[in-house]
Write a protein that holds these residues in place. Structure first.
Motif, PDB file in Angstrom:
ATOM      1  N   TYR A  58      -6.613 -26.747   0.250  1.00 28.01           N
ATOM      2  CA  TYR A  58      -6.548 -28.208   0.199  1.00 28.01           C
ATOM      3  C   TYR A  58      -5.147 -28.655  -0.238  1.00 28.01           C
ATOM      4  N   ILE A  59      -4.647 -27.996  -1.293  1.00 31.36           N
ATOM      5  CA  ILE A  59      -3.300 -28.347  -1.785  1.00 31.36           C
ATOM      6  C   ILE A  59      -2.273 -28.156  -0.670  1.00 31.36           C
ATOM      7  N   LEU A  60      -2.342 -26.997   0.009  1.00 31.36           N
ATOM      8  CA  LEU A  60      -1.346 -26.710   1.052  1.00 31.36           C
ATOM      9  C   LEU A  60      -1.415 -27.745   2.169  1.00 31.36           C
ATOM     10  N   GLU A  61      -2.633 -28.047   2.594  1.00 39.54           N
ATOM     11  CA  GLU A  61      -2.783 -29.003   3.692  1.00 39.54           C
ATOM     12  C   GLU A  61      -2.178 -30.364   3.322  1.00 39.54           C
ATOM     13  N   LYS A  62      -2.505 -30.822   2.114  1.00 40.72           N
ATOM     14  CA  LYS A  62      -2.011 -32.137   1.670  1.00 40.72           C
ATOM     15  C   LYS A  62      -0.497 -32.126   1.511  1.00 40.72           C
ATOM     16  N   VAL A  63       0.004 -31.092   0.831  1.00 40.52           N
ATOM     17  CA  VAL A  63       1.429 -31.057   0.518  1.00 40.52           C
ATOM     18  C   VAL A  63       2.252 -30.859   1.796  1.00 40.52           C
ATOM     19  N   TYR A  64       1.759 -30.023   2.713  1.00 41.14           N
ATOM     20  CA  TYR A  64       2.509 -29.788   3.945  1.00 41.14           C
ATOM     21  C   TYR A  64       2.606 -31.065   4.790  1.00 41.14           C
ATOM     22  N   SER A  65       1.593 -31.924   4.713  1.00 41.59           N
ATOM     23  CA  SER A  65       1.738 -33.138   5.515  1.00 41.59           C
ATOM     24  C   SER A  65       2.498 -34.218   4.746  1.00 41.59           C
ATOM     25  N   ALA A 111       3.163 -33.788  -5.864  1.00 39.87           N
ATOM     26  CA  ALA A 111       2.141 -33.834  -4.811  1.00 39.87           C
ATOM     27  C   ALA A 111       1.113 -32.715  -5.005  1.00 39.87           C
ATOM     28  N   ILE A 112       1.572 -31.554  -5.495  1.00 39.72           N
ATOM     29  CA  ILE A 112       0.647 -30.435  -5.737  1.00 39.72           C
ATOM     30  C   ILE A 112      -0.370 -30.841  -6.802  1.00 39.72           C
ATOM     31  N   MET A 126       6.811 -22.536  -7.073  1.00 43.70           N
ATOM     32  CA  MET A 126       7.824 -21.603  -6.539  1.00 43.70           C
ATOM     33  C   MET A 126       7.468 -21.185  -5.113  1.00 43.70           C
ATOM     34  N   LEU A 127       6.195 -20.798  -4.941  1.00 41.93           N
ATOM     35  CA  LEU A 127       5.754 -20.281  -3.644  1.00 41.93           C
ATOM     36  C   LEU A 127       5.834 -21.355  -2.573  1.00 41.93           C
ATOM     37  N   ILE A 128       5.369 -22.547  -2.926  1.00 39.22           N
ATOM     38  CA  ILE A 128       5.313 -23.616  -1.910  1.00 39.22           C
ATOM     39  C   ILE A 128       6.709 -24.133  -1.580  1.00 39.22           C
ATOM     40  N   GLN A 144      -1.239 -33.789  -7.768  1.00 37.44           N
ATOM     41  CA  GLN A 144      -2.115 -34.877  -7.313  1.00 37.44           C
ATOM     42  C   GLN A 144      -3.241 -34.323  -6.434  1.00 37.44           C
ATOM     43  N   SER A 145      -2.887 -33.377  -5.547  1.00 40.28           N
ATOM     44  CA  SER A 145      -3.926 -32.873  -4.650  1.00 40.28           C
ATOM     45  C   SER A 145      -4.902 -31.948  -5.392  1.00 40.28           C
ATOM     46  N   TYR A 146      -4.414 -31.235  -6.422  1.00 36.93           N
ATOM     47  CA  TYR A 146      -5.346 -30.422  -7.225  1.00 36.93           C
ATOM     48  C   TYR A 146      -6.371 -31.342  -7.907  1.00 36.93           C
ATOM     49  N   ARG A 147      -5.859 -32.427  -8.468  1.00 32.96           N
ATOM     50  CA  ARG A 147      -6.778 -33.394  -9.124  1.00 32.96           C
ATOM     51  C   ARG A 147      -7.789 -33.952  -8.125  1.00 32.96           C
ATOM     52  N   GLU A 148      -7.297 -34.282  -6.934  1.00 31.79           N
ATOM     53  CA  GLU A 148      -8.192 -34.843  -5.907  1.00 31.79           C
ATOM     54  C   GLU A 148      -9.288 -33.844  -5.565  1.00 31.79           C
ATOM     55  N   PHE A 149      -8.854 -32.589  -5.310  1.00 27.75           N
ATOM     56  CA  PHE A 149      -9.815 -31.571  -4.904  1.00 27.75           C
ATOM     57  C   PHE A 149     -10.880 -31.376  -5.978  1.00 27.75           C
ATOM     58  N   MET A 150     -10.422 -31.215  -7.213  1.00 26.92           N
ATOM     59  CA  MET A 150     -11.358 -30.920  -8.302  1.00 26.92           C
ATOM     60  C   MET A 150     -12.278 -32.100  -8.598  1.00 26.92           C
TER      61      MET A 150
END
Ligand code: ATP
Length: 431
Positions: free
Chosen positions: A244-251, A134-135, A404-406, A137-143
């Motif tokens: 953006y990554i955090l928001e997407k991954v957290y939901s 998911a991380i 690791m962090l997430i 995927q959201s990085y790709r989306e953002f970029m």
């Protein structure tokens, strides 16, 4: 026809056929319960039928099954299936070296890694690598939304990408080659093509670092853009990408993160707080009584203290430190000799490096020579500066450190499918 576990709730009182893996089985009096998993989820199967129960007794967990039954609702309202038949597609005959049914893996990391192909099936690792997917995927989306074009850089190089000693060499027919330490030079080349670029790049580091956050094969979330005014532009894009990554991954991965007991990271309003290297040293001196006299880089302990400071002062798990005293040859230095580079720290770790790069051919050539390297080795890279490069800069985020962090893991090896480090190659021990 195969039914998926996720659709059972829409098939109540109907017969369904499920194909999947037997996760667990248990008996309660005269009732037998099975848990079967397919790629859409896990479902419970129940039977009181004596011949089915005796068949179930002979089936080991992890076997691949095709089962038929009637979908019903259990007393709590969850869908379950009353078993009618079981067909064993592939029977398991042994017990794996890892307990896949325990909530938390019981084995040491060492054992888990030496059985990696199977330990990845443990729910903990299924959760970690779902979050990882998911991380990315959201990085790709953002970029992509930011207008950046994805690129892939070569991993087998004729000479080292950044110089230095931490290089893996390999035989390449009749000559020598090296494994890429980073995509740095290639992403700058790609700025000359597309202006904004990003990539998911492997990097190889031959450093004998046996820490919880170093491996020899790592991955970086790369980004580079043209026409920046200052490094503040980089800090802004990096902050927005991480938020953006955090928001997407957290939901999207709420259940996985809850099961992993991952504390959600604190992000402040606006761009993450920043300190210059000198300001950071001042805080370390005054607040934490650490003598930073003569420092050109931060120590692991000082990174930990600065993260503590960011949490207290800015309610942020993230903090940028800019203008270090040393940097790679391509880092932009202004007329006063100030280096325009930046590291991002989070929860006691450096998670990314970045900055503005030289965009003048002459400055860059001088910098290569000053580092004792031969500009001839960089001729392909140097050519882009002869043919027009905008002011540019970017960052590389340590992907596995971000995972690791997430996911709240302490050791980077937990977050890599087949980690390599000084003692292992692709998770298998070599020493
Ligand atoms: P460190 O000081 O932690 O060794 P570095 O300064 O060598 O890192 P860079 O070359 O700037 O790191 O790479 C950018 C990012 O890639 C780092 O901030 C880190 O998140 C990640 N990274 C670098 N080296 C490794 C490694 N050996 N294992 C895992 N991740 C790494």
């Amino acid at each position: 026809m195969r039914n998926l576990i996720s659709e059972i709730k829409t098939k109540l009182d109907q017969s369904v056929t499920i194909k999947g893996r037997l996760i667990s089985k248990r008996e309660l009096g005269s009732i037998s319960f099975l848990e079967i998993q397919d790629f859409t989820g896990i479902c419970q199967f129940v039977t009181e039928d004596k011949s089915l129960i005796s068949l179930i007794e002979s089936i080991h967990p992890q076997s691949i099954l095709e089962v038929e039954g009637k979908a019903v609702s259990d007393p709590k309202g969850n869908p379950e299936i009353h078993l009618e038949s079981i067909n064993v597609i592939n029977a398991v005959k042994e017990t794996p070296g890892i307990d896949l049914q325990s909530k938390e893996p019981k084995e040491k990391l060492e054992t888990i890694l030496s059985h990696r192909a199977i330990s990845l099936r443990h729910p903990k690792y299924q959760d970690i690598f779902k979050v990882e997917a998911a991380i990315i995927q959201s990085y790709r989306e953002f970029m992509t939304d930011f207008g950046a074009t994805e690129f892939f850089s070569p991993l087998i190089l004729a000479s080292s990408s950044e110089g230095g000693a931490e290089i893996f060499e390999l035989e390449y027919f009749d000559s020598k080659a090296t494994l890429a330490q980073s995509a740095q030079l290639y992403k700058q080349i790609m700025v000359g093509v597309y202006e904004r670029v990003f990539g998911l790049s492997k990097c190889f580091r031959a450093e004998n670092s046996n820490t919880r956050r170093h491996v020899t094969e790592a991955t970086q979330l790369e980004f580079e853009m043209g026409f920046i005014e200052s490094i503040d532009d980089i800090l802004e894009v990096e902050t927005n990408a991480i938020k953006y990554i955090l928001e997407k991954v957290y939901s999207k991965c709420e259940k996985e993160l809850d099961r992993l007991k991952a504390r959600r990271l604190m992000v402040p309003e606006g761009t993450f707080p920043k300190l210059t290297f000198d300001e950071a040293c001042g805080i370390l001196d005054e607040k934490f009584k650490i003598d930073t006299e003569g420092w050109d880089d931060l120590t692991t302990e000082s990174e930990r203290l600065l993260c503590e400071y960011a949490r207290e002062e800015f309610n942020s798990d993230f903090i940028f430190v800019t203008n270090f005293k040393k940097a790679a040859f391509y880092a932009y230095r202004d007329k006063e000799g100030m280096i325009h580079n930046v590291d991002l720290l989070c929860k006691e770790m450096e998670i990314s490096s970045g900055g503005r790069r030289f965009d003048s051919y002459d400055d860059l050539k001088m910098s290569i020579v000053a580092e004792g390297m031969d500009p001839q080795d960089f001729s392909e890279y140097l050519s882009i500066f002869k043919f027009g490069m905008p002011p540019h800069g970017g960052f590389g985020i340590g992907f596995e450190r971000l995972v690791m962090l997430i996911t709240g893991q302490d050791n980077i090896r937990e977050c890599i499918l087949f980690p390599s480090d000084p003692k292992r190659i692709a998770s298998q021990n070599i020493k």
